[in-house]
Design an enzyme around this catalytic site. Structure first.
Site, PDB file in Angstrom:
ATOM      1  N   CYS A  69     -34.552   4.090  -7.745  1.00 32.26           N
ATOM      2  CA  CYS A  69     -34.111   2.768  -6.904  1.00 32.26           C
ATOM      3  C   CYS A  69     -34.702   2.920  -5.705  1.00 32.26           C
ATOM      4  O   CYS A  69     -34.256   3.720  -4.787  1.00 32.26           O
ATOM      5  CB  CYS A  69     -32.729   2.548  -6.917  1.00 32.26           C
ATOM      6  SG  CYS A  69     -32.240   0.929  -6.292  1.00 32.26           S
ATOM      7  N   LEU A  70     -35.857   2.429  -5.310  1.00 30.55           N
ATOM      8  CA  LEU A  70     -36.425   2.556  -3.965  1.00 30.55           C
ATOM      9  C   LEU A  70     -37.292   1.302  -3.723  1.00 30.55           C
ATOM     10  O   LEU A  70     -38.385   0.987  -4.186  1.00 30.55           O
ATOM     11  CB  LEU A  70     -37.419   3.776  -3.891  1.00 30.55           C
ATOM     12  CG  LEU A  70     -37.891   4.216  -2.625  1.00 30.55           C
ATOM     13  CD1 LEU A  70     -36.773   4.578  -1.589  1.00 30.55           C
ATOM     14  CD2 LEU A  70     -38.634   5.546  -2.872  1.00 30.55           C
TER      15      LEU A  70
END
Length: 124
Positions: A69-70
């Site tokens: 999750c970036l």
């Protein structure tokens, strides 16, 4: 990608693995991970898919799938970025500065916010 160990998946240059070392000065610095990279047909105009294959305790990495999750990869990707940015900047920053308020791994995020020392001990 000079300086990185790469292994093609079935001789496919758009589907491969990269050996990634944890950033120095972090609880991850002695870690070595195999990261699966899949490039879409319209790369670099679309972001690559990045996922850790071996386990990594981190609030922003899904424990089961290894998905990351970036924002810079998932939402704000631009063709100005490259895989070198992913492995030299984005992933090291992710491991250095976890964001427990936007977790993929809620257990890791909860432990990080509740007891950072226990989190770091568990990572090591």
């Amino acid at each position: 990608m000079a300086g990185y160990d790469l292994e093609l998946n079935n001789d496919n240059t758009q589907d491969f693995y990269v050996v990634f070392h944890g950033p120095k000065g972090t609880v991850y610095e002695d870690g070595v991970w195999k990261v699966h990279v899949t490039l879409p047909e319209d790369y670099p105009f679309a972001s690559p898919s990045i996922g850790f294959l071996n386990k990594l305790l981190h609030p922003n990495v899904d424990e089961a799938s290894g998905s990351v999750c970036l924002d810079v990869i998932n939402q704000t990707w631009t063709p100005l970025y490259s895989l070198v940015n992913v492995f030299d900047v984005f992933l090291p920053q992710l491991l250095t500065y976890p964001n427990p308020s936007d977790p993929l791994n809620s257990e890791a995020a909860s432990l990080y916010m509740r007891d950072k020392q226990s989190y770091e001990n568990k990572v090591r």
